[in-house]
Design a protein around this motif. Structure first.
Motif, mmCIF file in Angstrom:
data_model
loop_
_atom_site.group_PDB
_atom_site.id
_atom_site.type_symbol
_atom_site.label_atom_id
_atom_site.label_comp_id
_atom_site.label_asym_id
_atom_site.label_seq_id
_atom_site.Cartn_x
_atom_site.Cartn_y
_atom_site.Cartn_z
ATOM 1 N N VAL A 8 0.860 -1.180 0.000
ATOM 2 C CA VAL A 8 0.000 0.000 0.000
ATOM 3 C C VAL A 8 0.896 1.230 0.000
ATOM 4 O O VAL A 8 1.763 1.380 0.861
ATOM 5 N N HIS A 9 0.695 2.097 -0.983
ATOM 6 C CA HIS A 9 1.496 3.309 -1.093
ATOM 7 C C HIS A 9 0.684 4.506 -0.625
ATOM 8 O O HIS A 9 -0.376 4.803 -1.163
ATOM 9 N N ALA A 10 1.209 5.176 0.401
ATOM 10 C CA ALA A 10 0.529 6.365 0.911
ATOM 11 C C ALA A 10 0.675 7.528 -0.059
ATOM 12 O O ALA A 10 -0.244 8.328 -0.241
ATOM 13 N N LEU A 11 1.847 7.624 -0.691
ATOM 14 C CA LEU A 11 2.140 8.712 -1.615
ATOM 15 C C LEU A 11 2.835 8.145 -2.839
ATOM 16 O O LEU A 11 3.749 7.326 -2.712
ATOM 17 N N GLU A 12 2.384 8.568 -3.998
ATOM 18 C CA GLU A 12 2.962 8.040 -5.236
ATOM 19 C C GLU A 12 3.060 9.153 -6.279
ATOM 20 O O GLU A 12 2.132 9.956 -6.442
ATOM 21 N N ALA A 13 4.183 9.194 -6.954
ATOM 22 C CA ALA A 13 4.367 10.108 -8.090
ATOM 23 C C ALA A 13 4.545 9.263 -9.341
ATOM 24 O O ALA A 13 5.301 8.292 -9.343
ATOM 25 N N ARG A 14 3.853 9.654 -10.400
ATOM 26 C CA ARG A 14 3.938 8.931 -11.666
ATOM 27 C C ARG A 14 4.383 9.880 -12.768
ATOM 28 O O ARG A 14 3.605 10.700 -13.256
ATOM 29 N N GLY A 15 5.660 9.799 -13.082
ATOM 30 C CA GLY A 15 6.190 10.587 -14.195
ATOM 31 C C GLY A 15 6.078 12.084 -14.008
ATOM 32 O O GLY A 15 5.889 12.816 -14.986
ATOM 33 N N VAL A 33 6.007 5.776 -2.014
ATOM 34 C CA VAL A 33 6.293 5.819 -0.584
ATOM 35 C C VAL A 33 5.330 4.884 0.126
ATOM 36 O O VAL A 33 4.118 5.112 0.149
ATOM 37 N N ARG A 34 5.890 3.821 0.682
ATOM 38 C CA ARG A 34 5.056 2.809 1.319
ATOM 39 C C ARG A 34 4.396 3.343 2.585
ATOM 40 O O ARG A 34 4.996 4.076 3.351
ATOM 41 N N GLN A 35 3.167 2.942 2.784
ATOM 42 C CA GLN A 35 2.442 3.350 3.985
ATOM 43 C C GLN A 35 3.175 2.880 5.239
ATOM 44 O O GLN A 35 3.616 1.743 5.328
ATOM 45 N N GLY A 36 3.343 3.804 6.187
ATOM 46 C CA GLY A 36 3.994 3.468 7.444
ATOM 47 C C GLY A 36 5.509 3.479 7.400
ATOM 48 O O GLY A 36 6.152 3.125 8.387
ATOM 49 N N SER A 37 6.090 3.922 6.284
ATOM 50 C CA SER A 37 7.554 3.919 6.148
ATOM 51 C C SER A 37 8.122 5.322 6.297
ATOM 52 O O SER A 37 7.395 6.318 6.268
ATOM 53 N N ILE A 38 9.444 5.379 6.444
ATOM 54 C CA ILE A 38 10.177 6.645 6.330
ATOM 55 C C ILE A 38 11.004 6.551 5.056
ATOM 56 O O ILE A 38 11.868 5.686 4.920
ATOM 57 N N HIS A 39 10.713 7.411 4.112
ATOM 58 C CA HIS A 39 11.335 7.367 2.792
ATOM 59 C C HIS A 39 12.125 8.660 2.606
ATOM 60 O O HIS A 39 11.603 9.752 2.828
ATOM 61 N N ALA A 40 13.389 8.551 2.235
ATOM 62 C CA ALA A 40 14.244 9.723 2.064
ATOM 63 C C ALA A 40 14.436 10.046 0.585
ATOM 64 O O ALA A 40 14.529 9.150 -0.257
ATOM 65 N N LEU A 41 14.491 11.341 0.298
ATOM 66 C CA LEU A 41 14.783 11.836 -1.045
ATOM 67 C C LEU A 41 16.104 12.583 -0.948
ATOM 68 O O LEU A 41 16.215 13.583 -0.235
ATOM 69 N N ILE A 42 17.126 12.068 -1.625
ATOM 70 C CA ILE A 42 18.457 12.652 -1.502
ATOM 71 C C ILE A 42 19.044 12.900 -2.888
ATOM 72 O O ILE A 42 18.498 12.470 -3.905
ATOM 73 N N GLY A 43 20.178 13.581 -2.902
ATOM 74 C CA GLY A 43 20.878 13.845 -4.146
ATOM 75 C C GLY A 43 21.848 14.989 -3.949
ATOM 76 O O GLY A 43 21.725 15.769 -3.002
ATOM 77 N N PRO A 44 22.832 15.121 -4.832
ATOM 78 C CA PRO A 44 23.802 16.216 -4.721
ATOM 79 C C PRO A 44 23.130 17.557 -5.005
ATOM 80 O O PRO A 44 21.987 17.614 -5.462
ATOM 81 N N ASN A 45 23.840 18.632 -4.729
ATOM 82 C CA ASN A 45 23.310 19.966 -5.018
ATOM 83 C C ASN A 45 22.906 20.072 -6.481
ATOM 84 O O ASN A 45 23.610 19.612 -7.376
ATOM 85 N N GLY A 46 21.751 20.689 -6.709
ATOM 86 C CA GLY A 46 21.269 20.855 -8.067
ATOM 87 C C GLY A 46 20.579 19.646 -8.639
ATOM 88 O O GLY A 46 20.243 19.626 -9.827
ATOM 89 N N ALA A 47 20.313 18.615 -7.818
ATOM 90 C CA ALA A 47 19.714 17.373 -8.319
ATOM 91 C C ALA A 47 18.221 17.495 -8.581
ATOM 92 O O ALA A 47 17.634 16.636 -9.241
#
Length: 256
Positions: A8-15, A33-47
């Motif tokens: 089950v995905h609490a939050l989803e982005a499609r394209g 982003v799975r329901q009940g999880s902690i999901h991180a969004l990372i990347g270098p500067n300017g990503a």
């Protein structure tokens, strides 16, 4: 049998994508982003992390793609409408009124959630009735002893804890945290990290964070962006060992 079908995905982005004139800051980003999880969004500067985060929180409208909250398309909804559906961006409220007490700050957020933030004609009993909930929230974030202090008197780390309390007052199912440890000294990072772990129980959290030590401690899954697109997704062990991720961070990109 695919786990993806059962998850089950609490939050989803499609394209999702966002362009500013001919420049694409984010392009074709898929995120689950799975329901009940902690999901991180990372990347270098300017990503493209900030742009992507602003799209997901509806601060920006996507140029392309869909955003789903608990399976419902929220792509064209305003931030306030999304909040009513249970997704709140922490620190966007910055409902830290410096001349109000810590307790009063949380009580204002509670009044807002009950549709009575500016009902000055309401009886005082209706306001004081929120005190018990406000005090419970302050206890949850470790600020019970500071309830009568002015918000301006708090340390930087405790101000962040107060911001989390005001966000929790909105009773979110999904919390999006934008650089929660930014600007903190080492003495504040560990308590805030522990607090995020604590308030994640029964909630879904998406976090943008530069501090990879914090990411490694908190995250169940990590999505790495580079040049506005998804480079990879995985656990911290998988991401930190990937040669493309190492090259992206070590090589760096220009700030955007």
């Amino acid at each position: 049998m695919s786990d993806d079908k059962e998850t089950v995905h609490a939050l989803e982005a499609r394209g999702i994508g966002k362009h500013f004139g001919s420049f694409w800051a984010v392009r074709d980003v898929d995120l689950k982003v799975r329901q009940g999880s902690i999901h991180a969004l990372i990347g270098p500067n300017g990503a493209g992390k900030t742009t992507c985060f602003n799209l997901l929180t509806k601060t920006l409208q996507p140029s392309t793609g869909q955003i789903l909250l608990n399976g419902h398309d929220i792509s064209r909804l305003r931030t306030s409408e999304v909040a009513r559906r249970g997704m709140v961006r922490s620190f966007q409220i910055s409902a830290i009124f410096p001349d109000m007490t810590v307790l009063e700050n949380v009580r204002v957020a509670l009044q807002s959630n009950h549709g009575g933030a500016w009902r000055f004609w309401a009886p005082l009993s209706s306001i004081h009735g929120l005190n018990a909930r406000a005090e419970a929230l302050l206890d949850d974030v470790g600020l019970a002893d500071a309830r009568d202090l002015k918000a301006a008197e708090l340390s930087y780390g405790k101000k962040r804890a107060l911001e989390i309390a005001t966000t929790l007052a909105l009773d979110p199912q999904v919390m999006l945290l934008d650089e929660p440890t930014a600007g903190m000294g080492h003495e504040d990072i560990e308590p805030i990290t522990a607090l995020i772990r604590k308030v994640s129980r029964g909630r879904t959290i998406l976090i943008v964070e530069h501090n990879l030590s914090v990411v490694s401690t908190l995250s169940d899954r990590i999505t790495v962006l580079q040049a506005g697109q998804v480079l990879m997704e995985g656990t911290y062990a998988e991401v930190s060992a990937d040669e493309r991720v190492i090259a992206a961070y070590m090589g760096g990109t220009e700030d955007a």
